[in-house]
Scaffold this motif. Structure first.
Motif, PDB file in Angstrom:
ATOM      1  N   LEU A 112       0.829  -1.196   0.000  1.00 23.85           N
ATOM      2  CA  LEU A 112       0.000   0.000   0.000  1.00 23.85           C
ATOM      3  C   LEU A 112       0.867   1.252   0.000  1.00 23.85           C
ATOM      4  O   LEU A 112       0.588   2.228  -0.692  1.00 23.85           O
ATOM      5  CB  LEU A 112      -0.936  -0.003   1.208  1.00 23.85           C
ATOM      6  N   LEU A 113       1.938   1.231   0.790  1.00 21.04           N
ATOM      7  CA  LEU A 113       2.844   2.376   0.810  1.00 21.04           C
ATOM      8  C   LEU A 113       3.408   2.653  -0.575  1.00 21.04           C
ATOM      9  O   LEU A 113       3.451   3.790  -1.038  1.00 21.04           O
ATOM     10  CB  LEU A 113       4.000   2.109   1.791  1.00 21.04           C
ATOM     11  N   ARG A 114       3.836   1.594  -1.264  1.00 23.16           N
ATOM     12  CA  ARG A 114       4.406   1.776  -2.607  1.00 23.16           C
ATOM     13  C   ARG A 114       3.375   2.349  -3.556  1.00 23.16           C
ATOM     14  O   ARG A 114       3.663   3.215  -4.368  1.00 23.16           O
ATOM     15  CB  ARG A 114       4.935   0.444  -3.139  1.00 23.16           C
ATOM     16  N   GLN A 130       7.957  -9.524 -13.832  1.00 24.77           N
ATOM     17  CA  GLN A 130       8.640 -10.441 -12.917  1.00 24.77           C
ATOM     18  C   GLN A 130       9.869  -9.790 -12.285  1.00 24.77           C
ATOM     19  O   GLN A 130      10.261 -10.148 -11.174  1.00 24.77           O
ATOM     20  CB  GLN A 130       9.013 -11.735 -13.639  1.00 24.77           C
ATOM     21  N   LEU A 131      10.466  -8.831 -12.977  1.00 20.58           N
ATOM     22  CA  LEU A 131      11.583  -8.085 -12.380  1.00 20.58           C
ATOM     23  C   LEU A 131      11.123  -7.244 -11.199  1.00 20.58           C
ATOM     24  O   LEU A 131      11.892  -6.979 -10.276  1.00 20.58           O
ATOM     25  CB  LEU A 131      12.203  -7.138 -13.408  1.00 20.58           C
ATOM     26  N   GLY A 132       9.879  -6.757 -11.244  1.00 21.15           N
ATOM     27  CA  GLY A 132       9.382  -5.886 -10.189  1.00 21.15           C
ATOM     28  C   GLY A 132       8.765  -4.604 -10.700  1.00 21.15           C
ATOM     29  O   GLY A 132       8.413  -3.722  -9.906  1.00 21.15           O
ATOM     30  N   ILE A 133       8.620  -4.457 -12.019  1.00 19.00           N
ATOM     31  CA  ILE A 133       7.946  -3.291 -12.582  1.00 19.00           C
ATOM     32  C   ILE A 133       6.448  -3.417 -12.319  1.00 19.00           C
ATOM     33  O   ILE A 133       5.850  -4.467 -12.551  1.00 19.00           O
ATOM     34  CB  ILE A 133       8.225  -3.175 -14.096  1.00 19.00           C
ATOM     35  N   ASP A 134       5.846  -2.332 -11.837  1.00 19.80           N
ATOM     36  CA  ASP A 134       4.416  -2.305 -11.520  1.00 19.80           C
ATOM     37  C   ASP A 134       3.613  -2.415 -12.813  1.00 19.80           C
ATOM     38  O   ASP A 134       3.732  -1.574 -13.703  1.00 19.80           O
ATOM     39  CB  ASP A 134       4.105  -0.986 -10.801  1.00 19.80           C
ATOM     40  N   LYS A 135       2.786  -3.439 -12.933  1.00 21.79           N
ATOM     41  CA  LYS A 135       2.030  -3.670 -14.172  1.00 21.79           C
ATOM     42  C   LYS A 135       1.058  -2.533 -14.471  1.00 21.79           C
ATOM     43  O   LYS A 135       0.695  -2.318 -15.626  1.00 21.79           O
ATOM     44  CB  LYS A 135       1.267  -4.993 -14.110  1.00 21.79           C
ATOM     45  N   CYS A 150      13.916   2.692 -13.612  1.00 27.37           N
ATOM     46  CA  CYS A 150      12.472   2.596 -13.343  1.00 27.37           C
ATOM     47  C   CYS A 150      12.194   1.564 -12.256  1.00 27.37           C
ATOM     48  O   CYS A 150      11.304   1.756 -11.410  1.00 27.37           O
ATOM     49  CB  CYS A 150      11.714   2.255 -14.622  1.00 27.37           C
ATOM     50  N   LEU A 151      12.956   0.487 -12.252  1.00 28.95           N
ATOM     51  CA  LEU A 151      12.826  -0.529 -11.199  1.00 28.95           C
ATOM     52  C   LEU A 151      13.149   0.072  -9.837  1.00 28.95           C
ATOM     53  O   LEU A 151      12.442  -0.178  -8.843  1.00 28.95           O
ATOM     54  CB  LEU A 151      13.753  -1.702 -11.507  1.00 28.95           C
ATOM     55  N   PHE A 152      14.216   0.882  -9.771  1.00 31.53           N
ATOM     56  CA  PHE A 152      14.552   1.550  -8.508  1.00 31.53           C
ATOM     57  C   PHE A 152      13.354   2.357  -8.000  1.00 31.53           C
ATOM     58  O   PHE A 152      12.990   2.284  -6.827  1.00 31.53           O
ATOM     59  CB  PHE A 152      15.746   2.496  -8.699  1.00 31.53           C
ATOM     60  N   GLU A 153      12.748   3.154  -8.877  1.00 36.93           N
ATOM     61  CA  GLU A 153      11.611   3.984  -8.448  1.00 36.93           C
ATOM     62  C   GLU A 153      10.403   3.134  -8.055  1.00 36.93           C
ATOM     63  O   GLU A 153       9.724   3.423  -7.072  1.00 36.93           O
ATOM     64  CB  GLU A 153      11.222   4.968  -9.546  1.00 36.93           C
ATOM     65  N   HIS A 154      10.125   2.088  -8.828  1.00 38.73           N
ATOM     66  CA  HIS A 154       8.944   1.272  -8.545  1.00 38.73           C
ATOM     67  C   HIS A 154       9.093   0.481  -7.241  1.00 38.73           C
ATOM     68  O   HIS A 154       8.090   0.105  -6.635  1.00 38.73           O
ATOM     69  CB  HIS A 154       8.672   0.323  -9.712  1.00 38.73           C
ATOM     70  N   CYS A 155      10.319   0.214  -6.846  1.00 45.33           N
ATOM     71  CA  CYS A 155      10.548  -0.588  -5.634  1.00 45.33           C
ATOM     72  C   CYS A 155      10.783   0.263  -4.385  1.00 45.33           C
ATOM     73  O   CYS A 155      10.832  -0.270  -3.277  1.00 45.33           O
ATOM     74  CB  CYS A 155      11.743  -1.518  -5.842  1.00 45.33           C
ATOM     75  N   PHE A 156      10.939   1.564  -4.570  1.00 47.79           N
ATOM     76  CA  PHE A 156      11.288   2.425  -3.433  1.00 47.79           C
ATOM     77  C   PHE A 156      10.040   2.847  -2.662  1.00 47.79           C
ATOM     78  O   PHE A 156       9.032   3.220  -3.247  1.00 47.79           O
ATOM     79  CB  PHE A 156      12.013   3.668  -3.946  1.00 47.79           C
ATOM     80  N   TYR A 157      10.138   2.798  -1.349  1.00 50.82           N
ATOM     81  CA  TYR A 157       9.078   3.369  -0.506  1.00 50.82           C
ATOM     82  C   TYR A 157       9.684   3.769   0.834  1.00 50.82           C
ATOM     83  O   TYR A 157      10.844   3.479   1.131  1.00 50.82           O
ATOM     84  CB  TYR A 157       7.910   2.402  -0.323  1.00 50.82           C
ATOM     85  N   GLN A 158       8.894   4.493   1.617  1.00 49.44           N
ATOM     86  CA  GLN A 158       9.321   4.928   2.949  1.00 49.44           C
ATOM     87  C   GLN A 158       8.283   4.488   3.969  1.00 49.44           C
ATOM     88  O   GLN A 158       7.088   4.410   3.664  1.00 49.44           O
ATOM     89  CB  GLN A 158       9.476   6.457   2.981  1.00 49.44           C
ATOM     90  N   ARG A 159       8.762   4.205   5.179  1.00 45.75           N
ATOM     91  CA  ARG A 159       7.831   3.869   6.256  1.00 45.75           C
ATOM     92  C   ARG A 159       8.277   4.573   7.538  1.00 45.75           C
ATOM     93  O   ARG A 159       9.468   4.919   7.678  1.00 45.75           O
ATOM     94  CB  ARG A 159       7.749   2.364   6.448  1.00 45.75           C
TER      95      ARG A 159
END
Length: 674
Positions: free
Chosen positions: A29-31, A355-360, A525-534
Motif C-alpha cells: 500500500l505504501l508503494r 517479474q523483475l518488479g515493474i508495476d504492471k 524505473c525498477l529503482f523507483e517502482h521498488c522504493f518506498y518509505q515507512r
C-alpha cells in the motif's frame, strides 16, 4: 534500437491525478500511494510536480548515498552522461541481465553472440547511421554551449502548459500541437519556433544559433595510420546482422531463429540529463529474430495469447483517448498488432518486466504513430514505464521487415539470404523492381541511395500502384521517409514487372523482429517502482526501503548476531558458510550496532531476508516488507532462504510452515534504542 523522443512521451499520457501520501500497514500500500503521488499530474497542478520532484530526490539521494551508482570521475568534477555502478548497483544489474538470459536466451533457444564495440565505418554507412543518426543542435552564440533543439522547445511548451494559468485555449492547443509533432519538425521549422517563442540559452539567456544536425556517434580510427575510420557502436544489432550467414549455417540453415547480444553502446548525447535515463555509455540487450516474411506465425504464441495488459494503439493516441487493457491474442487476431511473432515478443517482454518488479499498472505498450515509423517497418511498439520523469521508453519491439539484411547485402556484396527447397519445381510469378541507378543519380545526386532503398523496399501493392500510375501519367509522387519529403519518380527511373519463373527453391531475405532493451532505463524505473518509505521510531522519521523482489535484490540475505558474544558469532559464521555453499549472496554483520539499526541499513539496500542469531539451535528469519519473523532451526535456515530467494516459495508459503517469532525483551530493548 532505442531512441526516446519528446512526442512519444507526450502522445502518451492522459495524466492521473496525484493522491496524497498516507501511512499504511503494508509495504504494498505504501508503494502504491507513493507511486500515485509522483505520477504524471494535470498540467495545472504545480503541487503534483513538486511531489514528483521530492520523490525523485529521495530515490536518487538514497541510490547515490548507498553507492548504487554515482557520477563518473566525480573527484574531477564528473562528466555529464557518464555514471559508475557501485557494489549494490552492479549486483542489481548482474541479476537483471542473468534473468534476461534465462527468460529469453535459454527459454527461447537463442544464439548468443558477443561482438566488438569498435565498428568499421563501412558497416555503419550501410546501416544508415553515418548519414542519419543525428539530432538537431543549437549553440549559445556567446559561450558556444550546445543544447538539443527539440528539448529546449519541448521544455518551453511543457513549462507553459504546467505553470502558466493565463494561457488561452488557443495557445494551450498550439503548445500541445507543437509537442505532438515535435519529431516531425525540420531544422528550419524548429528554428522558426525557437525564434517565435523567444527561447534563449537556459543558463546564460544568450541568443541561440539556428539548429543544425549533429551525429551522435563517437568517431575513432582503427590502427595507427588513422586511415581506417570507425565508430563506437551506437547499438549492438549490427554485429548480429553482419553475422547472419554464419548464424544461419550454425542453425542448420533453418528458420525461424533468434540471435541475441548484451553489450555496451555509445551515443554522444548533446545535453544528457535525467540521470541513468539519458547517458553516453549504456548497456543494451538486443534480440534479432529472423523469420520468413510470408509466415510470421509463432509456435508458442498460445503461451502468451491470454495475457491482458495496458496497450496504447495508434488509433487511441490519434483520437486523444487513454491506454486501455487489451488481450494480446485479440490484438493480434484483429490486426492491431501486425503478426503473431511480434505479439509473442510483446507478451514475453511484459512477463519479463513484471517479474523483475515493474508495476504492471505503470507499464504500457505504445504503438508508434505513422510519423515515427521507418518506411520499411511493418509495425513497432514501445514498452513504456511510468516514473517521476513521465512515461519512459525502455524496450522497443519492432518488425523491421528485411531492411537491415538487404542493406548489408547491397554494401558488402554478400547475399544474406535464406532458402526454402521445393519437393517439385514450381512456376512462380514474382514482382521485380529494377531501379535505374543512372537516372536516379542524375535526378537526385547525393540522395540517390535513399530513393533507391525506398523503391526497393516497396510492398507489392505499393509497387503495382506505382506501375499503374507511371503507365498512365508518366510520373508519380513518392514519399521517401528517410528524406522526409515526396520526390517525383519518372517512368525512366524504375521498371516494375511481374515475371513467371520455374524455381527449385525459394530464396528470400528474412524479416527481422527486434526487441531492444535499454538496461539502464529499466533498472532506474525498477529503482523507483521498488522504493518506498515507512515511519521510524522517532517522530516524523521516515525510513527508506527498496522492496526489490528476491530475483533482483543485490544481496539476498543478512546474518546478524543479536548481541556481540562468541557463541552467537560462531553460529553466524556457520550459517554464513552454509549460505555460501548454497550460492546465496549475503552480508554477515558482527558489529555492535543495535539490531534495529542493522535492519534499517539493509532494508535501505533492498535485502529481502535477515537472519538474527539469538540462540545456538534456532534463529529468526525476518521478511523486509512485512517485518514478520519466523523461527527456523540453524541447520535448515540456508535451505529456507534459498527456497524463497530462488522463487520456489513465497514468504507467505514459508510462514505457514514455521512458528512465528515474537520479539524478546532483549530485542525490544535493542529496537527501542533506534
Amino acid at each position: 534500437m532505442l531512441l526516446s523522443s519528446a512526442s512519444r512521451a507526450l502522445a502518451a499520457a492522459k495524466p492521473r491525478s496525484p493522491e496524497p501520501f498516507a501511512a499504511a500497514a503494508t509495504a504494498v500500500l505504501l508503494r502504491r500511494q507513493l507511486a500515485a503521488g509522483m505520477a504524471a499530474a494535470p498540467a495545472s497542478s504545480a503541487s503534483a510536480a513538486g511531489n514528483r520532484e521530492a520523490f525523485r530526490v529521495a530515490v536518487t539521494n538514497t541510490l547515490e548515498r548507498r553507492l548504487f551508482y554515482v557520477p563518473s570521475f566525480k573527484i574531477y568534477g564528473g562528466v555529464a552522461g557518464l555514471y559508475d555502478y557501485g557494489p549494490p548497483g552492479c549486483a542489481v544489474k548482474a541479476n537483471v541481465l542473468a534473468f534476461w538470459r534465462q527468460h529469453f536466451v535459454l527459454e527461447e533457444g537463442m544464439l548468443e553472440v558477443d561482438c566488438p564495440c569498435v565498428t568499421p565505418e563501412v558497416v555503419l554507412k550501410a546501416s544508415g547511421h553515418v548519414d542519419k543518426f543525428t539530432d538537431l543542435m543549437v549553440k549559445d552564440e556567446k559561450t558556444g554551449t550546445c543544447y538539443r533543439a527539440d528539448h529546449l522547445l519541448k521544455d518551453f511548451c511543457k513549462d507553459k502548459l504546467e505553470k502558466d494559468n493565463t494561457l488561452s485555449p488557443e495557445k494551450t492547443a498550439e503548445f500541445n500541437h507543437v509537442l505532438a509533432v515535435l519529431d516531425d519538425l525540420s531544422a528550419e521549422q524548429l528554428g522558426a519556433k525557437i525564434k517565435e517563442y523567444g527561447i534563449v540559452a537556459p543558463d546564460t539567456k544568450n541568443p541561440l544559433s539556428d539548429p543544425y544536425p549533429f551525429n551522435l556517434m563517437f568517431q575513432t580510427s582503427i590502427g595507427p595510420s588513422g586511415l581506417s575510420p570507425g565508430y563506437m557502436r551506437p547499438e549492438t544489432a549490427q554485429g548480429i546482422f553482419v553475422n547472419f550467414k554464419d548464424l544461419y549455417y550454425y542453425n542448420g540453415n533453418k528458420l525461424p531463429f533468434a540471435a541475441a547480444q548484451i553489450g555496451q553502446a555509445f551515443r554522444n548525447e548533446i545535453s544528457p540529463r535525467q540521470g541513468l535515463l539519458r547517458v553516453r555509455e549504456f548497456t543494451l540487450a538486443e534480440i534479432e529474430h529472423f523469420v520468413d516474411p510470408e509466415d510470421k506465425s509463432h509456435p508458442k504464441f498460445r503461451d502468451v495469447s491470454d495475457l491482458e495488459f495496458l496497450m496504447f494503439p495508434r488509433e487511441q493516441q490519434l483520437t486523444g483517448k487513454s491506454a486501455m487493457k487489451l488481450n494480446i491474442g485479440q490484438a493480434v487476431s484483429e490486426g492491431t498488432v501486425n503478426n503473431e511473432t511480434l505479439g509473442y515478443f510483446i507478451g514475453r517482454v511484459y512477463l519479463f518486466l513484471t517479474q523483475l518488479g515493474i508495476d504492471k499498472d505503470r507499464l504500457r505498450f505504445r504503438q508508434h504513430l505513422p510519423n515515427e515509423m521507418a518506411h520499411y517497418a511493418a509495425d513497432c511498439w514501445d514498452a513504456e514505464i511510468e516514473c517521476s520523469f513521465g512515461w519512459i521508453e525502455c524496450v522497443g519491439i519492432a518488425d523491421r521487415s528485411a531492411y537491415d539484411l538487404r542493406a548489408h547485402s547491397d554494401k558488402s556484396g554478400v547475399a544474406l539470404e535464406a532458402h526454402e527447397k521445393f519437393a517439385e519445381p514450381r512456376e512462380v510469378e514474382k514482382l521485380v523492381i529494377t531501379p535505374s541507378k543512372k537516372e536516379l543519380g542524375l535526378a537526385f545526386k547525393g540522395n540517390q541511395r535513399m530513393v533507391l532503398e525506398a523503391l526497393e523496399a516497396m510492398s507489392e501493392t505499393e509497387a503495382l500502384n506505382m506501375k499503374s500510375a507511371l503507365e498512365s501519367k508518366g510520373e508519380v509522387e513518392f514519399k521517401v521517409c528517410t528524406l522526409g519529403k515526396d520526390v517525383t519518380i519518372k517512368k525512366s527511373m524504375v521498371s516494375i514487372n511481374m515475371e513467371k519463373k520455374k524455381e527449385h527453391q525459394r530464396k528470400f531475405t528474412p524479416s527481422v523482429i527486434e526487441p531492444s532493451f535499454g538496461i539502464g532505463r529499466i533498472i532506474y524505473c525498477l529503482f523507483e517502482h521498488c522504493f518506498y518509505q515507512r515511519p521510524g521510531k522517532a517522530e516524523d522519521e521516515q525510513l527508506n526501503v527498496f522492496g526489490f523482489p528476491p530475483l533482483v535484490a543485490p544481496i539476498k540475505c543478512t546474518v546478524f548476531p543479536l548481541v556481540k558474544i562468541e557463541k552467537f558469532e560462531v553460529v553466524a559464521k556457520k550459517i554464513s558458510k552454509a549460505l555460501t555453499a548454497a550460492g546465496i549472496s549475503h552480508i554477515i554483520d558482527m558489529t555492535g550496532n543495535t539490531i534495529g539499526k542493522r535492519y534499517a541499513r539493509t532494508d535501505e539496500i533492498g535485502v529481502p531476508l535477515a537472519i538474527t542469531v539469538d540462540n545456538t539451535t534456532s534463529v529468526t528469519v525476518r521478511d523486509r516488507d512485512s517485518k514478520d519473523q519466523i523461527r527456523v532451526e540453524v541447520d535448515e535456515v540456508a535451505s529456507v532462504v534459498k527456497e524463497v530467494t530462488d522463487g520456489q516459495s513465497t514468504w507467505a508459503d514459508i510462514m505457514w510452515r514455521y512458528p512465528a517469532h515474537t520479539a524478546s525483551a532483549a530485542e525490544e530493548e535493542e529496537a527501542s534504542e533506534t
